[in-house]
Design a protein around this motif. Structure first.
Motif, PDB file in Angstrom:
ATOM      1  N   ARG A  73       1.142  -1.449  -0.010  1.00  0.00           N
ATOM      2  CA  ARG A  73       0.038   0.001  -0.037  1.00  0.00           C
ATOM      3  C   ARG A  73       0.412   0.993   0.090  1.00  0.00           C
ATOM      4  NH1 ARG A  73      -2.246  -3.484   3.148  1.00  0.00           N
ATOM      5  NH2 ARG A  73      -1.634  -3.279   4.913  1.00  0.00           N
ATOM      6  N   LEU A  74       1.694   1.281   1.075  1.00  0.00           N
ATOM      7  CA  LEU A  74       2.844   2.449   1.145  1.00  0.00           C
ATOM      8  C   LEU A  74       3.730   2.780  -0.507  1.00  0.00           C
ATOM      9  CD1 LEU A  74       3.954   2.189   4.904  1.00  0.00           C
ATOM     10  CD2 LEU A  74       2.228   3.823   3.810  1.00  0.00           C
ATOM     11  N   THR A  75       4.233   1.179  -1.218  1.00  0.00           N
ATOM     12  CA  THR A  75       4.724   1.505  -2.817  1.00  0.00           C
ATOM     13  C   THR A  75       3.657   1.989  -3.422  1.00  0.00           C
ATOM     14  OG1 THR A  75       4.919  -0.726  -2.815  1.00  0.00           O
ATOM     15  CG2 THR A  75       6.628   0.010  -2.258  1.00  0.00           C
ATOM     16  N   GLY A  76       2.207   2.139  -3.204  1.00  0.00           N
ATOM     17  CA  GLY A  76       1.321   1.848  -4.487  1.00  0.00           C
ATOM     18  C   GLY A  76       1.019   3.493  -4.724  1.00  0.00           C
ATOM     19  N   ALA A  77       0.900   3.784  -3.378  1.00  0.00           N
ATOM     20  CA  ALA A  77       0.654   5.560  -2.750  1.00  0.00           C
ATOM     21  C   ALA A  77       2.098   5.913  -3.181  1.00  0.00           C
ATOM     22  CB  ALA A  77       0.284   5.835  -1.246  1.00  0.00           C
ATOM     23  N   GLY A  78       3.188   5.774  -3.314  1.00  0.00           N
ATOM     24  CA  GLY A  78       4.701   6.572  -3.912  1.00  0.00           C
ATOM     25  C   GLY A  78       4.496   7.224  -2.868  1.00  0.00           C
ATOM     26  N   LEU A  79       5.163   6.119  -0.921  1.00  0.00           N
ATOM     27  CA  LEU A  79       5.474   6.693  -0.118  1.00  0.00           C
ATOM     28  C   LEU A  79       6.309   5.883   0.135  1.00  0.00           C
ATOM     29  CD1 LEU A  79       2.238   7.151   2.240  1.00  0.00           C
ATOM     30  CD2 LEU A  79       3.900   9.306  -0.012  1.00  0.00           C
ATOM     31  N   LEU A  80       6.916   5.130  -0.641  1.00  0.00           N
ATOM     32  CA  LEU A  80       7.974   3.892  -0.015  1.00  0.00           C
ATOM     33  C   LEU A  80       8.287   3.674  -1.271  1.00  0.00           C
ATOM     34  CD1 LEU A  80       7.806   2.018   2.459  1.00  0.00           C
ATOM     35  CD2 LEU A  80       8.841   3.455   3.002  1.00  0.00           C
ATOM     36  N   ALA A  81       9.766   3.475  -1.690  1.00  0.00           N
ATOM     37  CA  ALA A  81      10.368   2.553  -2.997  1.00  0.00           C
ATOM     38  C   ALA A  81      10.938   1.218  -2.441  1.00  0.00           C
ATOM     39  CB  ALA A  81      11.379   3.709  -3.377  1.00  0.00           C
ATOM     40  N   LEU A  96      12.408   5.588   2.281  1.00  0.00           N
ATOM     41  CA  LEU A  96      11.858   6.871   1.923  1.00  0.00           C
ATOM     42  C   LEU A  96      11.387   7.588   0.717  1.00  0.00           C
ATOM     43  CD1 LEU A  96       9.122   7.694   4.284  1.00  0.00           C
ATOM     44  CD2 LEU A  96      11.285   9.124   5.213  1.00  0.00           C
ATOM     45  N   THR A  97       9.858   7.798   0.186  1.00  0.00           N
ATOM     46  CA  THR A  97      10.625   8.701  -0.672  1.00  0.00           C
ATOM     47  C   THR A  97      10.275  10.053  -1.085  1.00  0.00           C
ATOM     48  OG1 THR A  97       8.259   8.667  -1.263  1.00  0.00           O
ATOM     49  CG2 THR A  97       9.195   7.214  -2.728  1.00  0.00           C
ATOM     50  N   ASP A  98      10.355  10.997  -1.170  1.00  0.00           N
ATOM     51  CA  ASP A  98       9.867  12.310  -1.366  1.00  0.00           C
ATOM     52  C   ASP A  98       8.495  12.900  -1.027  1.00  0.00           C
ATOM     53  OD1 ASP A  98      12.664  13.147  -1.592  1.00  0.00           O
ATOM     54  OD2 ASP A  98      12.080  13.715  -3.620  1.00  0.00           O
ATOM     55  N   PRO A  99       7.408  12.185  -0.918  1.00  0.00           N
ATOM     56  CA  PRO A  99       6.167  12.313  -0.584  1.00  0.00           C
ATOM     57  C   PRO A  99       6.517  11.417   0.829  1.00  0.00           C
ATOM     58  CG  PRO A  99       6.339  11.158  -3.031  1.00  0.00           C
ATOM     59  CD  PRO A  99       7.560  11.604  -2.930  1.00  0.00           C
ATOM     60  N   GLY A 100       7.011  10.328   0.564  1.00  0.00           N
ATOM     61  CA  GLY A 100       6.751   9.608   2.023  1.00  0.00           C
ATOM     62  C   GLY A 100       7.585  10.690   3.371  1.00  0.00           C
ATOM     63  N   GLU A 101       8.221  11.435   2.681  1.00  0.00           N
ATOM     64  CA  GLU A 101       9.227  11.980   4.278  1.00  0.00           C
ATOM     65  C   GLU A 101       8.079  13.629   4.060  1.00  0.00           C
ATOM     66  OE1 GLU A 101      11.924  12.754   5.753  1.00  0.00           O
ATOM     67  OE2 GLU A 101      13.013  11.302   4.657  1.00  0.00           O
TER      68      GLU A 101
END
Length: 142
Positions: A73-81, A96-101
């Motif tokens: 779910r977190l990778t799908g939302a672009g929050l993790l890679a 952690l991606t920029d949107p995750g940060e």
């Protein structure tokens, strides 16, 4: 003879955990669009660079199957890679991606407010004592 209320500690812990989780989830969703479980995963990945899903499961106290869904779910939302692990062929490293940060930054004021409310409810000594006691319970091995 012990007080009959002592026998209800587990029940009270369960009830308090449910109340805290539902309130915090509602607030985190409003503030940052994530649940507290997702927030915990994002913090763990941020705080431990090179974290694998297996280590994330241990850090969160969850089964690996539950973490697989959470990470999905977190990778799908672009929050993790996910990226290939540098030494383990079958493992992946979570980042952690920029949107995750950005989600963590958005959540922080609400986290601070929530903790301030709990501190006010319990008092400084009660808040500190509860945190210490819960930490010991969380790491208790019977």
């Amino acid at each position: 003879m012990s007080d009959s209320n002592d026998q209800r500690l587990y029940f009270l812990l369960q009830r308090a955990a449910h109340r805290l989780r539902t309130t915090a989830d509602r607030r985190m969703l409003a503030a940052a669009g994530i649940t507290t479980a997702q927030l915990g995963a994002l913090f763990a990945v941020r705080d431990e660079p090179g974290l694998t899903q297996q280590r994330l499961a241990r850090a969160l106290g969850l089964r690996e199957s539950a973490v697989t869904g959470l990470v999905g779910r977190l990778t799908g939302a672009g929050l993790l890679a996910r990226r290939a692990h540098p030494r383990e062929h079958r493992a992946v490293v979570l980042e952690l991606t920029d949107p995750g940060e950005a989600a963590l930054r958005a959540a922080q004021p609400e986290i601070d407010r929530f903790n301030a409310e709990l501190r006010e409810l319990l008092g400084d000594d009660g808040f500190t004592g509860a945190a210490r006691s819960l930490r010991r319970l969380a790491h208790w091995e019977s």
